[in-house]
Scaffold this motif. Structure first.
Motif, short mmCIF file in Angstrom:
data_model
loop_
_atom_site.label_atom_id
_atom_site.label_comp_id
_atom_site.label_asym_id
_atom_site.label_seq_id
_atom_site.Cartn_x
_atom_site.Cartn_y
_atom_site.Cartn_z
N THR A 20 1.04 -1.22 -0.04
CA THR A 20 -0.01 0.03 0.01
C THR A 20 1.04 1.29 0.04
N ALA A 21 2.02 1.18 0.83
CA ALA A 21 2.91 2.18 0.67
C ALA A 21 3.75 2.33 -0.70
N GLY A 22 3.36 1.60 -1.65
CA GLY A 22 4.02 1.73 -3.00
C GLY A 22 5.09 0.92 -3.11
N PHE A 23 5.46 -0.12 -2.56
CA PHE A 23 6.54 -0.94 -2.97
C PHE A 23 6.05 -2.07 -3.70
N ASP A 24 6.57 -2.47 -4.79
CA ASP A 24 6.21 -3.36 -5.71
C ASP A 24 6.62 -4.82 -5.31
N ALA A 25 6.24 -5.77 -5.94
CA ALA A 25 6.47 -7.27 -5.84
C ALA A 25 7.93 -7.52 -5.70
N ALA A 26 8.69 -6.84 -6.61
CA ALA A 26 10.22 -7.37 -6.81
C ALA A 26 10.99 -6.60 -5.58
N ALA A 27 10.47 -5.44 -4.99
CA ALA A 27 11.15 -4.86 -3.77
C ALA A 27 10.65 -5.72 -2.47
N LEU A 28 9.59 -6.08 -2.55
CA LEU A 28 9.21 -6.92 -1.25
C LEU A 28 10.07 -8.39 -1.37
N LYS A 29 10.13 -8.83 -2.37
CA LYS A 29 10.89 -10.16 -2.34
C LYS A 29 12.47 -9.88 -2.20
N THR A 30 12.83 -8.81 -2.49
CA THR A 30 14.38 -8.23 -2.15
C THR A 30 14.40 -8.13 -0.52
N ALA A 31 13.23 -7.56 -0.28
CA ALA A 31 13.48 -7.39 1.38
C ALA A 31 13.20 -8.74 2.15
N GLY A 32 13.08 -9.64 1.52
CA GLY A 32 12.92 -11.07 2.11
C GLY A 32 11.57 -11.76 2.32
N PHE A 33 10.49 -11.13 1.67
CA PHE A 33 9.04 -11.87 1.65
C PHE A 33 9.12 -12.79 0.66
N ASP A 34 8.58 -13.78 1.14
CA ASP A 34 8.51 -14.95 -0.07
C ASP A 34 7.12 -15.15 -0.74
N ALA A 35 7.04 -15.81 -1.88
CA ALA A 35 5.82 -16.01 -2.58
C ALA A 35 4.56 -16.10 -2.16
N LYS A 36 4.91 -17.06 -0.97
CA LYS A 36 3.44 -17.30 -0.14
C LYS A 36 2.82 -16.04 0.37
N VAL A 37 3.89 -15.51 1.27
CA VAL A 37 3.39 -14.11 1.89
C VAL A 37 2.87 -13.12 0.84
N LEU A 38 3.57 -13.19 -0.13
CA LEU A 38 3.10 -12.04 -1.13
C LEU A 38 1.69 -12.40 -1.85
N LYS A 39 1.50 -13.70 -1.93
CA LYS A 39 0.18 -14.27 -2.30
C LYS A 39 -1.04 -14.00 -1.31
N ASP A 40 -0.75 -14.31 -0.06
CA ASP A 40 -1.83 -14.57 0.91
C ASP A 40 -1.85 -13.22 1.65
N VAL A 41 -0.93 -12.33 1.79
CA VAL A 41 -1.11 -11.35 2.66
C VAL A 41 -1.20 -9.89 1.74
N ALA A 42 -0.06 -9.97 0.85
CA ALA A 42 -0.24 -8.76 0.03
C ALA A 42 -1.13 -8.93 -1.31
N PHE A 43 -1.69 -10.04 -1.44
CA PHE A 43 -2.59 -10.43 -2.59
C PHE A 43 -2.07 -10.17 -4.03
#
Length: 199
Positions: A20-43
């Motif tokens: 919501t703050a504007g970070f995209d999926a690539a940035a969030l992956k680099t920060a350490g979020f895995d695919a399941k979190v990006l799917k289930d939490v960040a949608f």
């Protein structure tokens, strides 16, 4: 920016908030979020995670995306096969025998998935490949192969008509005409009868 994002993650901000703050999926992956979190939490959907964050089919499968979702995301059948999806799962998702063959799956795998001999013939599998995959002999014969293809697979045409039989190794339903069976039985009886006279 990456360091700032990592610090925010460490501080307890979740993937949805950071998205919501504007970070995209690539940035969030680099920060350490895995695919399941990006799917289930960040949608994030599978296509975004594939194209933007560059997750593989295997990683998205582990994140519980379905075959259909990964197909929509643009993964190839070969990539889905390499990710560990079975031929049955790919078939259920609507992929045909030709697509699975192109992905490198053999006749035995497609047989296990429930494809018929006719479907494999339409996908350009040879009669010999179906024979090796232990399809029923009669099903191979009825699948529509030419005489030459059947002969190459080890079938022999009966002299009494258009029926086929297996030359050797045919344990799974050889097609032998009733007349031929009777002729063989009669031949055995005559031989047995002659043997009885000699003794």
């Amino acid at each position: 920016a990456a360091a700032d994002l990592a610090a925010l993650k460490t501080a307890g901000f979740d993937a949805a908030t950071l998205k919501t703050a504007g970070f995209d999926a690539a940035a969030l992956k680099t920060a350490g979020f895995d695919a399941k979190v990006l799917k289930d939490v960040a949608f994030f959907n599978a296509k975004v995670l594939k194209d933007v964050a560059l997750f593989t089919a295997s990683e998205l499968r582990a994140a519980d995306f379905t075959v259909a979702q990964l197909i929509t995301a643009g993964f190839t059948v070969a990539e889905l096969g390499n990710a560990g999806f079975t031929a049955d799962q790919l078939r259920t998702a609507g992929l045909d025998a030709a697509a699975l063959k192109t992905a490198g799956l053999d006749a035995a795998a497609l047989k296990t998935a429930g494809f018929t001999a006719s479907e494999l013939r339409a996908a350009d599998f040879t009669a010999k490949e179906l024979k090796t995959a232990r399809f029923n002999d009669n099903d191979i014969i009825k699948a529509g192969y030419s005489d030459i293809q059947l002969e190459a697979a080890g079938f022999k045409k009966s002299l009494l008509g258009n029926s086929w039989s297996v030359v050797s190794g045919g344990k799974s339903g050889s097609s032998i005409t009733r007349k031929r069976r009777l002729r063989l039985k009669k031949s055995r009886n005559i031989t047995r009868h002659k043997g009885g006279k000699k003794s």
